[in-house]
Design an enzyme around this catalytic site. Structure first.
Site, short mmCIF file in Angstrom:
data_model
loop_
_atom_site.label_atom_id
_atom_site.label_comp_id
_atom_site.label_asym_id
_atom_site.label_seq_id
_atom_site.Cartn_x
_atom_site.Cartn_y
_atom_site.Cartn_z
N GLY A 55 -7.61 5.88 0.40
CA GLY A 55 -7.51 5.26 1.68
C GLY A 55 -8.63 4.89 2.31
CB CYS A 82 -10.97 7.46 -3.06
SG CYS A 82 -12.19 6.33 -2.14
CE1 TYR A 83 -9.18 10.28 4.58
CE2 TYR A 83 -6.99 10.80 3.60
CZ TYR A 83 -7.83 10.93 4.84
OH TYR A 83 -7.68 11.55 5.69
CG HIS A 171 -10.64 3.79 -6.43
ND1 HIS A 171 -9.59 4.06 -6.10
CD2 HIS A 171 -11.63 3.77 -5.66
CE1 HIS A 171 -9.46 4.29 -4.51
NE2 HIS A 171 -11.00 3.97 -4.45
CD GLU A 173 -6.86 4.29 -8.68
OE1 GLU A 173 -7.08 3.65 -7.47
OE2 GLU A 173 -7.53 5.30 -9.20
CG ASP A 229 13.28 -8.27 -10.18
OD1 ASP A 229 12.98 -8.05 -11.37
OD2 ASP A 229 12.72 -8.60 -9.08
CE LYS A 368 9.67 -9.70 -11.74
NZ LYS A 368 10.57 -10.24 -10.57
#
Length: 371
Positions: A55, A82-83, A171, A173, A229, A368
């Site tokens: 964040g 991180c945060y 990070h 990810e 969708d 998605k």
């Protein structure tokens, strides 16, 4: 069997969706929830692990998101990113300081290979991680071991295995962090004990059974746009309840050339109740003079509902409204302190009064590509 659910607590980071997606790539089911979610509610779900997102805030700012120290006493493995890393350190008595030299971007990082996060043979003792911070941990909390560092960041990772608490300043990810997915996998498998065998393979079967149970003898009205969708949603609903489903395609006049006719052609000859509503004039009238994008989205969302209500009254009693809402729609519409990227017409535009028993959204927790 051990619960295979991992919860991502969103502290306002831009990568909250990406973290959840990466966890699912490791074969572990994952959901994003607000950091303000009551601890009793979190405990009741019995997650195998919890991940704190990053964040843009500073832990010293009173307005920044914080969390009760009790969460670290629940015995649930936690990974702070991180945060989330700084918050763990700050809450447990460590020291967080403003950087003399901020780090942003690709950063050479030295890893302690004895850590469960970094034990994989493929991961070298030194590699690139992606940093983005102006504060850093100058002293880890008591009981924690520093397991990674950089030239300017003395605590790039820390852990307290006895309490199943782990944290990384970078990070893992993002693709820029080399072997980041391997690090997440280490946390999920070695720390949380997840088996990594969750797949989309049985999702349709489960979703169809759930829909059938919920609908019973009722009737379902689906908002069909013709996109991926809503079309997949139509397929699931059709398999679940058959002719109890009516698909209404509202042609609002803003589609691509000939798209309305193409949607009708794709669905009209199937074993499905399909109705096309030519509502261009009504939408044009509602949007006349409206220029703000958010107001437009919410106006369109309400007009969609009104069109469905008008059509459903012609059909008689309709018990359920179905929508092709997917997980990014939900997350992007705002989760607490996270910025609202946009309100989705399936999420943010629903009026207070909806003349249906319940909303059915069988794709609500899918990304998605999973749809």
């Amino acid at each position: 069997m051990k619960n295979q659910l991992v919860l991502v607590l969103d502290f306002g980071g831009q990568y909250n969706q990406l973290i959840a997606r990466r966890v699912r790539e490791c074969g572990v089911y994952c959901e994003v929830i607000r950091y303000t979610t009551p601890l009793k509610e979190i405990a009741a779900r019995k997650p195998a692990g919890i991940i704190f997102t990053g964040g843009p805030n500073s832990v010293y700012d009173e307005k920044s998101p914080h969390i009760s120290k009790e969460i670290f006493e629940m015995g649930i493995p936690i990974l702070g990113i991180c945060y989330g890393c700084q918050l763990m350190a700050y809450t447990l008595g460590g020291t967080v300081t403003t950087c003399t030299t901020s780090e942003y971007g690709k950063t050479e990082t030295i890893y302690d290979k004895s850590s469960a996060l970094f034990q994989n043979e493929e991961l070298p003792a030194q590699a690139i991680s992606w940093m983005s911070h102006t504060d850093y941990i100058s002293q880890a909390p008591e009981g924690f071991t520093v397991t990674a560092h950089t030239e300017n960041c003395p605590v790039a990772a820390m852990e307290c295995p006895e309490r199943k608490l782990y944290a990384v300043q970078f990070h893992p990810e993002v693709n820029h962090t080399q072997y980041g997915l391997t690090m997440l996998d280490g946390f999920l498998k070695k720390v949380c004990g997840c088996t990594g065998d969750w797949t989309m393979g049985n999702y349709a079967k489960t979703a169809i059974a759930d829909i059938r149970k919920k609908v019973g003898d009722g009737r379902v009205l689906l908002a069909l746009s013709g996109g991926v969708d809503s079309s997949v949603c139509a397929a699931l609903l059709s398999r679940a309840v058959g002719k109890k489903l009516t698909c209404i395609f509202v042609d609002h006049g803003f589609l691509r050339k000939n798209e309305g006719d193409e949607v009708e052609a794709a669905f009209a000859d199937k074993d499905i109740n399909f109705i096309r509503v030519n509502a261009k004039a009504a939408f044009m009238e509602k949007l006349s003079g409206v220029s703000d994008p958010e107001t437009k989205r919410k106006t369109i969302g309400e007009e969609f509902i009104r069109a469905f209500e008008r059509e459903s009254k012609k059909l008689g009693t309709v018990d359920f409204l179905a929508q092709g809402t997917i997980y990014p729609d939900v997350i992007e519409s705002g989760t607490g302190d996270a910025a609202v990227i946009k309100s989705h017409h399936n999420v943010g535009g629903l009026p207070d009064y909806v003349d249906f028993k319940e909303i059915i959204e069988p794709l609500r927790l899918l990304f998605k590509d999973e749809v």
